[in-house]
Write a protein that holds these residues in place. Structure first.
Motif, PDB file in Angstrom:
ATOM      1  N   ILE A  80      61.415 -80.157 -51.618  1.00  0.00           N
ATOM      2  CA  ILE A  80      61.820 -80.515 -50.294  1.00  0.00           C
ATOM      3  C   ILE A  80      63.198 -79.892 -49.756  1.00  0.00           C
ATOM      4  CG2 ILE A  80      62.421 -82.708 -48.996  1.00  0.00           C
ATOM      5  CD1 ILE A  80      60.808 -84.387 -51.199  1.00  0.00           C
ATOM      6  N   PRO A  81      63.117 -79.252 -48.693  1.00  0.00           N
ATOM      7  CA  PRO A  81      64.117 -78.617 -48.060  1.00  0.00           C
ATOM      8  C   PRO A  81      65.275 -79.647 -47.800  1.00  0.00           C
ATOM      9  CG  PRO A  81      62.168 -77.924 -47.037  1.00  0.00           C
ATOM     10  CD  PRO A  81      61.667 -79.083 -47.814  1.00  0.00           C
ATOM     11  N   LYS A  82      66.616 -79.081 -48.073  1.00  0.00           N
ATOM     12  CA  LYS A  82      67.571 -80.064 -47.932  1.00  0.00           C
ATOM     13  C   LYS A  82      67.916 -80.738 -46.475  1.00  0.00           C
ATOM     14  CE  LYS A  82      70.516 -78.379 -51.772  1.00  0.00           C
ATOM     15  NZ  LYS A  82      71.917 -77.648 -52.029  1.00  0.00           N
ATOM     16  N   ASP A  84      65.539 -81.575 -44.579  1.00  0.00           N
ATOM     17  CA  ASP A  84      64.556 -82.472 -44.616  1.00  0.00           C
ATOM     18  C   ASP A  84      64.590 -83.974 -45.075  1.00  0.00           C
ATOM     19  OD1 ASP A  84      63.159 -80.892 -42.963  1.00  0.00           O
ATOM     20  OD2 ASP A  84      61.351 -80.767 -43.842  1.00  0.00           O
ATOM     21  N   LEU A  85      65.837 -83.778 -45.891  1.00  0.00           N
ATOM     22  CA  LEU A  85      65.887 -85.174 -46.537  1.00  0.00           C
ATOM     23  C   LEU A  85      66.430 -86.513 -45.643  1.00  0.00           C
ATOM     24  CD1 LEU A  85      68.210 -83.831 -49.678  1.00  0.00           C
ATOM     25  CD2 LEU A  85      65.807 -84.483 -49.557  1.00  0.00           C
ATOM     26  N   VAL A  86      66.946 -85.948 -44.476  1.00  0.00           N
ATOM     27  CA  VAL A  86      67.175 -87.012 -43.423  1.00  0.00           C
ATOM     28  C   VAL A  86      65.863 -87.884 -43.158  1.00  0.00           C
ATOM     29  CG1 VAL A  86      66.852 -85.497 -41.587  1.00  0.00           C
ATOM     30  CG2 VAL A  86      68.525 -87.301 -41.291  1.00  0.00           C
ATOM     31  N   TYR A  87      64.716 -87.065 -43.141  1.00  0.00           N
ATOM     32  CA  TYR A  87      63.469 -87.895 -42.774  1.00  0.00           C
ATOM     33  C   TYR A  87      63.244 -89.032 -43.630  1.00  0.00           C
ATOM     34  CZ  TYR A  87      62.981 -84.107 -39.358  1.00  0.00           C
ATOM     35  OH  TYR A  87      63.088 -83.325 -38.150  1.00  0.00           O
ATOM     36  N   TYR A  88      63.831 -89.051 -44.913  1.00  0.00           N
ATOM     37  CA  TYR A  88      63.453 -90.130 -45.845  1.00  0.00           C
ATOM     38  C   TYR A  88      64.390 -91.511 -45.775  1.00  0.00           C
ATOM     39  CZ  TYR A  88      60.443 -86.656 -47.894  1.00  0.00           C
ATOM     40  OH  TYR A  88      59.344 -85.674 -48.137  1.00  0.00           O
ATOM     41  N   ALA A  89      65.543 -91.106 -44.913  1.00  0.00           N
ATOM     42  CA  ALA A  89      66.744 -92.162 -44.768  1.00  0.00           C
ATOM     43  C   ALA A  89      66.011 -93.643 -44.238  1.00  0.00           C
ATOM     44  CB  ALA A  89      67.646 -91.659 -43.685  1.00  0.00           C
ATOM     45  N   PRO A  90      64.937 -93.549 -43.187  1.00  0.00           N
ATOM     46  CA  PRO A  90      64.564 -94.852 -42.802  1.00  0.00           C
ATOM     47  C   PRO A  90      63.921 -95.499 -43.926  1.00  0.00           C
ATOM     48  CG  PRO A  90      64.150 -93.071 -41.257  1.00  0.00           C
ATOM     49  CD  PRO A  90      64.709 -92.307 -42.456  1.00  0.00           C
ATOM     50  N   LEU A  91      63.355 -94.769 -44.930  1.00  0.00           N
ATOM     51  CA  LEU A  91      62.582 -95.643 -46.017  1.00  0.00           C
ATOM     52  C   LEU A  91      63.663 -96.466 -46.819  1.00  0.00           C
ATOM     53  CD1 LEU A  91      60.472 -92.887 -47.516  1.00  0.00           C
ATOM     54  CD2 LEU A  91      59.665 -94.723 -45.873  1.00  0.00           C
ATOM     55  N   LEU A  92      64.754 -96.079 -46.947  1.00  0.00           N
ATOM     56  CA  LEU A  92      65.874 -96.605 -47.873  1.00  0.00           C
ATOM     57  C   LEU A  92      66.450 -97.797 -46.570  1.00  0.00           C
ATOM     58  CD1 LEU A  92      68.198 -93.605 -48.843  1.00  0.00           C
ATOM     59  CD2 LEU A  92      66.548 -94.966 -50.182  1.00  0.00           C
ATOM     60  N   ALA A  93      66.160 -97.691 -45.533  1.00  0.00           N
ATOM     61  CA  ALA A  93      66.682 -98.582 -44.544  1.00  0.00           C
ATOM     62  C   ALA A  93      65.813-100.063 -44.832  1.00  0.00           C
ATOM     63  CB  ALA A  93      66.867 -98.318 -43.103  1.00  0.00           C
ATOM     64  N   VAL A  94      64.439 -99.411 -44.683  1.00  0.00           N
ATOM     65  CA  VAL A  94      63.143-100.492 -45.125  1.00  0.00           C
ATOM     66  C   VAL A  94      63.397-101.314 -46.090  1.00  0.00           C
ATOM     67  CG1 VAL A  94      60.886-100.991 -45.518  1.00  0.00           C
ATOM     68  CG2 VAL A  94      61.584 -99.247 -43.664  1.00  0.00           C
ATOM     69  N   LEU A  95      63.745-100.729 -47.423  1.00  0.00           N
ATOM     70  CA  LEU A  95      64.034-101.285 -48.683  1.00  0.00           C
ATOM     71  C   LEU A  95      65.345-101.938 -48.761  1.00  0.00           C
ATOM     72  CD1 LEU A  95      63.655 -98.325 -51.135  1.00  0.00           C
ATOM     73  CD2 LEU A  95      61.891-100.131 -50.677  1.00  0.00           C
ATOM     74  N   ASN A 191      56.391 -82.195 -45.775  1.00  0.00           N
ATOM     75  CA  ASN A 191      56.824 -81.837 -47.090  1.00  0.00           C
ATOM     76  C   ASN A 191      55.872 -81.729 -48.374  1.00  0.00           C
ATOM     77  OD1 ASN A 191      59.729 -81.304 -46.062  1.00  0.00           O
ATOM     78  ND2 ASN A 191      59.844 -83.434 -46.011  1.00  0.00           N
ATOM     79  N   ARG A 192      54.813 -81.945 -48.036  1.00  0.00           N
ATOM     80  CA  ARG A 192      53.626 -81.791 -49.013  1.00  0.00           C
ATOM     81  C   ARG A 192      54.156 -82.325 -50.599  1.00  0.00           C
ATOM     82  NH1 ARG A 192      49.643 -82.190 -47.174  1.00  0.00           N
ATOM     83  NH2 ARG A 192      48.686 -81.250 -49.345  1.00  0.00           N
ATOM     84  N   ASN A 193      54.934 -83.296 -50.483  1.00  0.00           N
ATOM     85  CA  ASN A 193      55.586 -83.883 -51.684  1.00  0.00           C
ATOM     86  C   ASN A 193      55.355 -85.462 -51.695  1.00  0.00           C
ATOM     87  OD1 ASN A 193      57.101 -84.807 -54.075  1.00  0.00           O
ATOM     88  ND2 ASN A 193      58.287 -82.918 -53.690  1.00  0.00           N
ATOM     89  N   ILE A 194      54.133 -85.807 -52.760  1.00  0.00           N
ATOM     90  CA  ILE A 194      53.962 -87.232 -52.915  1.00  0.00           C
ATOM     91  C   ILE A 194      54.869 -88.124 -53.741  1.00  0.00           C
ATOM     92  CG2 ILE A 194      52.398 -87.248 -54.841  1.00  0.00           C
ATOM     93  CD1 ILE A 194      50.461 -88.697 -53.128  1.00  0.00           C
ATOM     94  N   LEU A 195      55.950 -87.688 -54.444  1.00  0.00           N
ATOM     95  CA  LEU A 195      56.708 -88.401 -55.469  1.00  0.00           C
ATOM     96  C   LEU A 195      57.562 -89.243 -54.822  1.00  0.00           C
ATOM     97  CD1 LEU A 195      57.466 -85.706 -58.269  1.00  0.00           C
ATOM     98  CD2 LEU A 195      55.775 -87.501 -58.108  1.00  0.00           C
ATOM     99  N   PRO A 196      58.210 -88.701 -53.587  1.00  0.00           N
ATOM    100  CA  PRO A 196      59.137 -89.638 -53.136  1.00  0.00           C
ATOM    101  C   PRO A 196      58.235 -90.895 -52.559  1.00  0.00           C
ATOM    102  CG  PRO A 196      59.567 -87.428 -52.011  1.00  0.00           C
ATOM    103  CD  PRO A 196      58.455 -87.347 -53.019  1.00  0.00           C
ATOM    104  N   LEU A 197      57.131 -90.745 -51.906  1.00  0.00           N
ATOM    105  CA  LEU A 197      56.020 -91.607 -51.475  1.00  0.00           C
ATOM    106  C   LEU A 197      55.676 -92.629 -52.554  1.00  0.00           C
ATOM    107  CD1 LEU A 197      53.862 -89.424 -49.196  1.00  0.00           C
ATOM    108  CD2 LEU A 197      56.274 -90.078 -48.767  1.00  0.00           C
TER     109      LEU A 197
END
Length: 254
Positions: A80-82, A84-95, A191-197
């Motif tokens: 995952i490009p560095k 693009d990591l910001v696009y995963y931040a809202p998931l942390l907010a949901v948790l 990002n074609r990466n299912i692991l974070p999901l």
């Protein structure tokens, strides 16, 4: 007929039918497991365990025999490009919002059970909806693939009606699943990466299982998450419009 046409798989030739078959088999497995669990008077988690364990085994076998792990997004996190990591931040907010509801007393054995149970659910559901179904439909366009996989993911949660919860809670859960499904599908496209999901799905369900029971008292938290997810989906959609996203066939999954 060319060699390329001969080598096309069933899902490539008949993507819609392939998706219908996958969804129908999943429903059939869950309904059959639910019926068996009801007859045997098993616990509420039994239908998922009975149906998802063999499904997980079949998925793992299929990915291995076809050497499709990478194609369906099982790639190293560092891919995952560095930026693009910001696009995963809202998931942390949901948790974080879910965790604000607090937690109920649980034993060590319960924690272990829910860890394994939610990991199983995360793997199976992400592999099916953001792995198989999304990728099968991508040739028809990103919009079609994202919307269809998200709608089917939400429809699957109609089965929660069988658990005895209220109609309002069921509708809320369907909308919730639709928005989460949309966000995760957009992330998969990007990002074609299912692991974070899978990790998010696993943690999300685990927190819910060991957290306080849902009630009207926590409605504000649920509505906050819905609003957050709606904005999240809009953000991800706009970001994809500004970026050229390669299709699975245009990428190398080693």
């Amino acid at each position: 007929m060319s060699n390329l046409e001969i080598k096309r798989s069933f899902s490539q030739k008949h993507p819609v039918l392939a998706v219908v078959i996958i969804e129908a088999l999943l429903f059939l497995a869950v309904f059959a497991a639910g019926a068996y669990a009801t007859i045997r008077q098993l616990s509420g988690t039994a239908p998922v365990l009975i149906s998802f364990i063999p499904i997980a085994a079949v998925l793992a076998l299929y990915f291995s025999l076809k050497k499709k792990w990478g194609f369906y997004g099982f790639r190293r996190l560092r891919s995952i490009p560095k930026q693009d990591l910001v696009y995963y931040a809202p998931l942390l907010a949901v948790l974080a919002v879910i965790a604000l509801k607090g937690f109920r007393p649980v034993t060590a054995s319960e924690v272990l059970f829910y860890l394994l149970f939610t990991l199983l659910v995360g793997f199976v559901e992400e592999s099916i909806y953001r792995g198989l179904i999304l990728n099968i439909l991508l040739p028809k366009g990103i919009k079609t693939a994202v919307l269809t996989s998200s709608i089917l993911f939400a429809v699957t949660h109609i089965l929660q009606v069988l658990s005895g919860q209220s109609g309002f809670q069921t509708v809320l859960q369907i909308v919730y699943a639709l928005l989460i499904g949309g966000a995760l599908a957009l992330l998969m496209v990007r990002n074609r990466n299912i692991l974070p999901l899978i990790l998010f799905h696993f943690l999300h369900n685990f927190i819910q299982y060991v957290g306080n029971d849902n009630s009207d008292f926590y409605l504000g938290y649920d509505l906050t998450i819905l609003a957050l997810l709606a904005l999240y989906c809009i953000w991800l959609t706009l970001s994809l419009k500004k970026t050229s996203v390669p299709t699975p066939a245009e990428q190398s999954f080693n």
